[in-house]
Design an enzyme around this catalytic site. Sequence first.
Site, mmCIF file in Angstrom:
data_model
loop_
_atom_site.group_PDB
_atom_site.id
_atom_site.type_symbol
_atom_site.label_atom_id
_atom_site.label_comp_id
_atom_site.label_asym_id
_atom_site.label_seq_id
_atom_site.Cartn_x
_atom_site.Cartn_y
_atom_site.Cartn_z
ATOM 1 N N SER A 253 0.850 -1.198 0.000
ATOM 2 C CA SER A 253 0.000 0.000 0.000
ATOM 3 C C SER A 253 0.880 1.240 0.000
ATOM 4 O O SER A 253 2.021 1.212 0.484
ATOM 5 C CB SER A 253 -0.886 0.017 1.245
ATOM 6 N N TYR B 117 -1.911 0.121 10.734
ATOM 7 C CA TYR B 117 -2.054 -0.250 9.313
ATOM 8 C C TYR B 117 -0.795 0.169 8.544
ATOM 9 O O TYR B 117 -0.242 -0.615 7.765
ATOM 10 C CB TYR B 117 -3.293 0.434 8.719
HETATM 11 P P1 NAP Z 1 -11.810 -5.338 1.322
HETATM 12 O O1 NAP Z 1 -12.674 -4.822 0.231
HETATM 13 O O2 NAP Z 1 -12.124 -4.987 2.728
HETATM 14 O O3 NAP Z 1 -11.710 -6.941 1.175
HETATM 15 C C1 NAP Z 1 -10.942 -7.649 2.093
HETATM 16 C C2 NAP Z 1 -10.806 -9.096 1.652
HETATM 17 O O4 NAP Z 1 -9.901 -9.753 2.550
HETATM 18 C C3 NAP Z 1 -12.109 -9.870 1.706
HETATM 19 O O5 NAP Z 1 -12.080 -10.822 0.668
HETATM 20 C C4 NAP Z 1 -12.035 -10.559 3.069
HETATM 21 O O6 NAP Z 1 -12.788 -11.772 3.151
HETATM 22 C C5 NAP Z 1 -10.554 -10.857 3.147
HETATM 23 N N1 NAP Z 1 -10.034 -11.029 4.502
HETATM 24 C C6 NAP Z 1 -10.084 -10.149 5.537
HETATM 25 N N2 NAP Z 1 -9.468 -10.668 6.612
HETATM 26 C C7 NAP Z 1 -9.022 -11.892 6.247
HETATM 27 C C8 NAP Z 1 -8.331 -12.917 6.915
HETATM 28 N N3 NAP Z 1 -7.965 -12.806 8.202
HETATM 29 N N4 NAP Z 1 -8.059 -14.066 6.245
HETATM 30 C C9 NAP Z 1 -8.435 -14.211 4.946
HETATM 31 N N5 NAP Z 1 -9.095 -13.266 4.258
HETATM 32 C C10 NAP Z 1 -9.380 -12.129 4.903
HETATM 33 O O7 NAP Z 1 -10.290 -4.863 1.106
HETATM 34 P P2 NAP Z 1 -9.540 -4.319 -0.220
HETATM 35 O O8 NAP Z 1 -9.688 -2.834 -0.255
HETATM 36 O O9 NAP Z 1 -9.888 -5.144 -1.388
HETATM 37 O O10 NAP Z 1 -8.023 -4.595 0.219
HETATM 38 C C11 NAP Z 1 -7.287 -5.716 -0.259
HETATM 39 C C12 NAP Z 1 -5.808 -5.467 0.044
HETATM 40 O O11 NAP Z 1 -5.398 -4.281 -0.620
HETATM 41 C C13 NAP Z 1 -5.508 -5.261 1.522
HETATM 42 O O12 NAP Z 1 -4.268 -5.867 1.829
HETATM 43 C C14 NAP Z 1 -5.419 -3.764 1.644
HETATM 44 O O13 NAP Z 1 -4.617 -3.376 2.733
HETATM 45 C C15 NAP Z 1 -4.774 -3.415 0.322
HETATM 46 N N6 NAP Z 1 -4.977 -2.023 -0.105
HETATM 47 C C16 NAP Z 1 -6.218 -1.495 -0.270
HETATM 48 C C17 NAP Z 1 -6.343 -0.176 -0.694
HETATM 49 C C18 NAP Z 1 -7.683 0.472 -0.920
HETATM 50 O O14 NAP Z 1 -7.723 1.708 -1.148
HETATM 51 N N7 NAP Z 1 -8.781 -0.250 -0.912
HETATM 52 C C19 NAP Z 1 -5.202 0.604 -0.920
HETATM 53 C C20 NAP Z 1 -3.950 0.031 -0.739
HETATM 54 C C21 NAP Z 1 -3.850 -1.290 -0.342
HETATM 55 P P3 NAP Z 1 -14.378 -11.784 3.553
HETATM 56 O O15 NAP Z 1 -15.117 -11.332 2.309
HETATM 57 O O16 NAP Z 1 -14.656 -13.199 3.907
HETATM 58 O O17 NAP Z 1 -14.543 -10.824 4.688
#
Ligand code: NAP
Length: 260
Positions: A151, A164
């Site tokens: 990130s 985070y």
């Molecule tokens: P999200 O929409 O909240 O989705 C999270 C996903 O992770 C869901 O599939 C969830 O499963 C799964 N998950 C959560 N805790 C888990 C665990 N303990 N074991 C296995 N699976 C787990 O998040 P996102 O925005 O797509 O983020 C994905 C990644 O990108 C993360 O690492 C985040 O830090 C990174 N990121 C995001 C952004 C952003 O702006 N969104 C920016 C930079 C980096 P369930 O559906 O079963 O809950």
Amino acid sequence: MASQNRPAALVTGASRGIGRGIAVELARLGWRVGVNYASNEAAAQETVKLLADAGGEGRAVKGDVANGADRAKMVAFMQEAFGRFDALVNNAGVAPKVRADVLETPEESYDYVMDTNLKGPYFLTQAAAKAMIAQRSAGTIERGYIVNVGSISAYTASVNRGEYCLSKAGMGMLTALFAARLAAEGVLVYEVRPGITETDMTGPVKAKYDKLIADGVTPIRRWGQPEDIGKAVAAIVRGDLPFSTGQVIDVDGGFHLRIL
Ligand code: NAP
């Protein structure tokens, strides 16, 4: 290519958001995907359907990346379901349940975020790498790939979610460590570093980021979409960066640039 010979990836947190976007792009390459999720089975099954529509194949696998027994189960699942394990995408991650000033971070929030975002990927990479090394010795796979989803928070201080930011800074070293260790084993390690991306995670702060983007916080003035990150991961695992490892790829609309 016969279905059983197609490469297979495990994408953690592939039920929603960025993980789903990555899984879909891998399916477009014809890959088979272990669709990991924590609790939302309906969303994982929806991803499985999208993968079939995209020309790939998905199999849902429940598991908490922070839990050692679940990690072992996921690695074993790849062998049982697909007979091979070519790529691990460490995508699953969480934001703090409550954003709190660094002077007030609750210890349980620190543990929850670090266990999910850093400890989980560290030990899952360790287990996946051992499986990949064994498969290379057996001639099952030619090359292994580990892709970590980091990130912009790795280097951007947000004082209301210190745990985070720390977890994502740690991901940078996780990438370097395993890249250095695994190059001679034929396993290449990369990090993709998303910027502000439209998912459930950013839903609660959408209005704030809408304004920041409109005001030019990113040179490319739009939200990132899960498929933006998916396309970067697809380029990596289809072998387009064969002389790179430990490489960080910013997928952030240019957020990382310093502009005067
Ligand atoms: P999200 O929409 O909240 O989705 C999270 C996903 O992770 C869901 O599939 C969830 O499963 C799964 N998950 C959560 N805790 C888990 C665990 N303990 N074991 C296995 N699976 C787990 O998040 P996102 O925005 O797509 O983020 C994905 C990644 O990108 C993360 O690492 C985040 O830090 C990174 N990121 C995001 C952004 C952003 O702006 N969104 C920016 C930079 C980096 P369930 O559906 O079963 O809950």
